[in-house]
Design an enzyme around this catalytic site. Structure first.
Site, short mmCIF file in Angstrom:
data_model
loop_
_atom_site.label_atom_id
_atom_site.label_comp_id
_atom_site.label_asym_id
_atom_site.label_seq_id
_atom_site.Cartn_x
_atom_site.Cartn_y
_atom_site.Cartn_z
CG HIS A 142 36.92 35.54 35.98
ND1 HIS A 142 36.81 34.35 36.67
CD2 HIS A 142 36.88 36.52 36.91
CE1 HIS A 142 36.69 34.61 37.97
NE2 HIS A 142 36.74 35.92 38.14
CG HIS A 170 40.81 35.12 40.10
ND1 HIS A 170 40.51 35.42 41.40
CD2 HIS A 170 39.70 35.47 39.40
CE1 HIS A 170 39.28 35.90 41.48
NE2 HIS A 170 38.78 35.96 40.30
CG ASP A 180 50.39 44.29 36.43
OD1 ASP A 180 49.15 44.17 36.30
OD2 ASP A 180 51.05 45.15 35.80
CG HIS A 181 49.49 42.31 32.59
ND1 HIS A 181 49.33 43.44 33.35
CD2 HIS A 181 48.87 42.54 31.42
CE1 HIS A 181 48.64 44.33 32.66
NE2 HIS A 181 48.33 43.81 31.49
CG HIS A 220 38.64 40.39 38.98
ND1 HIS A 220 37.33 40.76 39.03
CD2 HIS A 220 38.67 39.06 39.25
CE1 HIS A 220 36.58 39.71 39.33
NE2 HIS A 220 37.37 38.66 39.46
CD GLU A 258 37.30 39.60 43.04
OE1 GLU A 258 38.12 38.72 43.35
OE2 GLU A 258 36.08 39.49 43.19
CB CYS A 282 33.79 33.37 40.24
SG CYS A 282 33.08 35.01 40.20
NI NI Z 1 36.94 36.77 39.91
#
Ligand code: NI
Length: 143
Positions: free
Chosen positions: A41, A18, A80-81, A43, A128, A37
């Site tokens: 990147h 995200h 997911d992914h 998580h 997160e 952010c």
């Molecule tokens: Ni983030």
């Protein structure tokens, strides 16, 4: 004797990319507000979905396997992914902070639990990271 009320929780983990970016702001303002952010990147998230209700004769507030199926189908299969800014229809136009994810996940899961009598969605918790998580307890009741 009244039936004891118990909270039950199903947990899943997922990994997503995200970026925190508000299109209403300039690039400079976005960098100042979101810092690193603002870059793409990822998580390793965890999602905990908690349902509450009185324990009936079956001994189960809700079958946790069925709750797991709802979470898998409605959330994991979609996020997911994936890149949360681009790939997830129900997050279109949403700045994907953990807070906004928790609210969006609530609205995906809550309607799926309507058929389960005697219990209700109580909390969506989104981690997160290991150290940072948010809780959403649902929209404020209309008074
Ligand atoms: Ni983030």
């Amino acid at each position: 004797m009244p039936r004891p009320v118990v909270e039950i929780t199903h947990r899943e983990e997922f990994s997503s990319a995200h970026r925190l970016h508000d299109p209403a702001l300039s690039d400079e303002e976005n960098r100042r507000l979101y810092g690193i952010c603002n870059r793409d990147h990822g998580h390793n998230y965890a999602l905990e979905v908690t349902v509450v209700g009185p324990v009936p004769t079956s001994g189960m507030v809700m079958d946790l396997k069925e709750l797991g199926t709802v979470v898998q189908e409605r959330i994991l299969a979609v996020v997911d992914h994936r890149h949360l800014n681009h790939d997830v229809p129900f997050l279109a136009g949403v700045i994907p902070t953990a807070e906004n994810l928790a609210v969006a996940f609530w609205h995906q899961i809550e309607p799926q639990l309507k058929g389960y009598a005697g219990c209700r969605l109580h909390r969506i918790r989104v981690y997160e990271s290991r150290n940072n998580y948010v809780d959403f307890l649902g929209p404020a009741p209309v008074r």
